[in-house]
Design an enzyme around this catalytic site. Structure first.
Site, mmCIF file in Angstrom:
data_model
loop_
_atom_site.group_PDB
_atom_site.id
_atom_site.type_symbol
_atom_site.label_atom_id
_atom_site.label_comp_id
_atom_site.label_asym_id
_atom_site.label_seq_id
_atom_site.Cartn_x
_atom_site.Cartn_y
_atom_site.Cartn_z
ATOM 1 N N ASP A 96 68.191 55.645 53.118
ATOM 2 C CA ASP A 96 68.594 56.840 53.851
ATOM 3 C C ASP A 96 68.590 58.111 53.000
ATOM 4 O O ASP A 96 69.344 59.049 53.261
ATOM 5 C CB ASP A 96 69.989 56.633 54.444
ATOM 6 C CG ASP A 96 71.002 56.131 53.410
ATOM 7 O OD1 ASP A 96 70.799 56.392 52.206
ATOM 8 O OD2 ASP A 96 71.986 55.492 53.804
ATOM 9 N N GLU A 118 66.287 48.104 55.299
ATOM 10 C CA GLU A 118 67.693 48.463 55.484
ATOM 11 C C GLU A 118 67.844 49.450 56.643
ATOM 12 O O GLU A 118 68.472 50.496 56.545
ATOM 13 C CB GLU A 118 68.316 49.039 54.204
ATOM 14 C CG GLU A 118 69.840 49.020 54.223
ATOM 15 C CD GLU A 118 70.470 49.676 53.013
ATOM 16 O OE1 GLU A 118 71.177 48.971 52.281
ATOM 17 O OE2 GLU A 118 70.240 50.881 52.785
ATOM 18 N N GLU A 132 72.894 61.537 54.539
ATOM 19 C CA GLU A 132 72.291 60.215 54.734
ATOM 20 C C GLU A 132 72.239 59.776 56.192
ATOM 21 O O GLU A 132 71.271 59.141 56.624
ATOM 22 C CB GLU A 132 73.049 59.177 53.890
ATOM 23 C CG GLU A 132 72.786 59.267 52.394
ATOM 24 C CD GLU A 132 73.642 60.307 51.697
ATOM 25 O OE1 GLU A 132 73.473 60.484 50.474
ATOM 26 O OE2 GLU A 132 74.488 60.961 52.368
ATOM 27 N N HIS A 204 80.648 59.731 43.654
ATOM 28 C CA HIS A 204 79.769 60.878 43.424
ATOM 29 C C HIS A 204 79.187 61.469 44.712
ATOM 30 O O HIS A 204 78.312 62.307 44.659
ATOM 31 C CB HIS A 204 78.609 60.465 42.504
ATOM 32 C CG HIS A 204 77.696 59.448 43.108
ATOM 33 N ND1 HIS A 204 77.896 58.103 42.929
ATOM 34 C CD2 HIS A 204 76.610 59.577 43.891
ATOM 35 C CE1 HIS A 204 76.952 57.435 43.577
ATOM 36 N NE2 HIS A 204 76.168 58.302 44.174
ATOM 37 N N ARG A 206 78.293 63.586 48.042
ATOM 38 C CA ARG A 206 78.389 65.013 48.347
ATOM 39 C C ARG A 206 79.577 65.346 49.238
ATOM 40 O O ARG A 206 80.227 66.385 49.073
ATOM 41 C CB ARG A 206 77.099 65.501 49.030
ATOM 42 C CG ARG A 206 75.905 65.629 48.111
ATOM 43 C CD ARG A 206 74.660 66.016 48.897
ATOM 44 N NE ARG A 206 73.475 66.094 48.042
ATOM 45 C CZ ARG A 206 73.032 67.192 47.458
ATOM 46 N NH1 ARG A 206 73.683 68.320 47.631
ATOM 47 N NH2 ARG A 206 71.940 67.182 46.712
ATOM 48 N N HIS A 237 78.779 60.312 37.222
ATOM 49 C CA HIS A 237 77.516 60.928 37.631
ATOM 50 C C HIS A 237 77.366 62.284 36.946
ATOM 51 O O HIS A 237 78.349 63.023 36.794
ATOM 52 C CB HIS A 237 77.509 61.096 39.155
ATOM 53 C CG HIS A 237 76.160 61.382 39.742
ATOM 54 N ND1 HIS A 237 75.588 62.630 39.704
ATOM 55 C CD2 HIS A 237 75.274 60.581 40.377
ATOM 56 C CE1 HIS A 237 74.405 62.586 40.300
ATOM 57 N NE2 HIS A 237 74.181 61.366 40.715
#
Length: 365
Positions: A96, A118, A132, A204, A206, A237
């Site tokens: 994604d 997936e 995503e 990590h 967004r 990250h």
């Protein structure tokens, strides 16, 4: 011979696509080419190296702190040239990411069929996870074959209007990669106190940037200070929205080890070593249950509800009180811990890639 172009852009894509690439390379009917967009650079390279996969084409698209609009525009232009030159019979994408969405769109423009590995993960909230959820919905609308990891994912695709004949439940290829890797003799590469339980942390995403991530770091700070007999390992990250805040809250605490992101093999070693895992990663939600590790998910929603329903994963979001309370309960209550540490994986048996290969052979030959 059928020309199959497998595209990877990020570390999770590489982990989950590697077993598919390796399986297809065994097939006499498949000419497999690998395209790396390098949406992530270093993290992608180390996974491909671990699985001994050399990209045939490398777009090297990554730029520091890149904006999604710029990334998408550059990818579309680069992919247009690649697809004209390669003329694949099939393109396979995984997951994604912006790479997946952009490849699906470019292939649609070129009338090249897409296989989506997936497929069918949904939260039904376009803003969570961002971007995503939108990426996988768009890819799903454009894909020809939908390789769903679970029956729940299949039902999501049917709800989205995808024909049942275009969906095959394969299991998740991440389990293929994990089971093969976990059998190896793995080196964590970091010295941790042998007499302490270890809590592994990854965060990590967004949608957690800003106040939510500060809440997460405050919760980790409290947990570490309240449990000096527990070692916390947090591979951080490099995004400054994550790294700067994590170091501000956690760098001074003796039983917190902050380090650079771990390569795939050491990260599997870390999961095997962990007593408990706190994460906002989708892949870790799939991997950790197969290793018998309880997972607290630092997100409000998950597109992987099967493990939550099974009781081996629990959502705690970015709420300070919930994170502290649930983590402390698992550290203190042996019965609660054992109820989650059952080694149950609803995401497959390690043979997903073989099922994908068989379906493509049946459909293409």
């Amino acid at each position: 011979m059928k020309n199959i172009l497998c595209v990877v852009g990020t570390r999770p894509e590489a982990i989950k696509m590697a077993p598919v690439i390796l399986e297809l390379r065994k097939q006499p009917w498949a000419n497999v080419r690998v395209l790396a967009t390098a949406q992530h650079r270093q993290m992608l390279d180390q996974v491909l190296s671990f699985f001994d996969i050399q990209p045939d084409i490398d777009l090297n698209i990554m730029r520091p702190n890149q904006a999604l609009t710029e990334l998408t525009a550059r990818l579309l232009l680069e992919l247009d040239a690649v697809l004209k030159a390669e003329k694949p019979d099939v393109v396979l994408v995984q997951g994604d990411t912006t790479t997946v969405m952009t490849v699906a769109l470019a292939c649609f423009y070129h009338r090249i069929p897409i296989g989506h590995v997936e497929a069918g993960l949904r939260t039904w909230d376009m803003q969570n996870p961002f971007p995503e959820e939108a990426n996988r919905v768009i890819a799903g609308k454009l894909a020809r074959w939908h390789f769903a990891p679970t029956e729940g994912s299949r039902q999501n695709l049917l709800k989205d209007g995808i024909a049942d004949s275009d969906i095959i439940v394969t299991g998740n290829t991440v389990v293929d990669a994990l089971l093969a890797t976990a059998q190896r003799d793995l080196d964590l590469g970091i010295t941790l106190p042998a007499d302490k339980r270890m809590v592994l942390v990854t965060s990590h995403r967004r949608e957690n940037f800003g106040a939510p991530f500060r809440n997460i770091c405050r919760a980790l700070q409290t947990l570490a200070q309240n449990n000096p007999d527990v070692q916390f390992l947090y591979p951080v990250h490099p995004n400054p929205n994550v790294k700067d805040v994590a170091y501000e809250y956690l760098a001074h605490i003796p039983n917190v080890t902050l380090c650079e992101p771990l390569d795939y093999a050491p990260f599997v070693a870390a999961m095997k070593r962990a007593y408990l895992i706190l994460t906002d990663s989708g892949g870790v939600q799939e991997e950790a249950p197969a290793l018998g590790k309880p997972v607290l998910v630092l997100r409000e929603e998950t597109e992987r509800p099967e493990a939550v329903e099974e009781g081996v994963v629990k959502l705690v979001g970015s709420d300070y009180d919930r994170i502290v309370a649930e983590a402390q309960r698992l550290l203190d209550d042996e019965a609660a811990y054992k109820a989650m540490a059952r080694g149950v994986s609803p995401y497959g048996d390690g043979h997903a890639s073989e099922r994908i290969g068989r379906l493509l052979q049946e459909q293409l030959l």
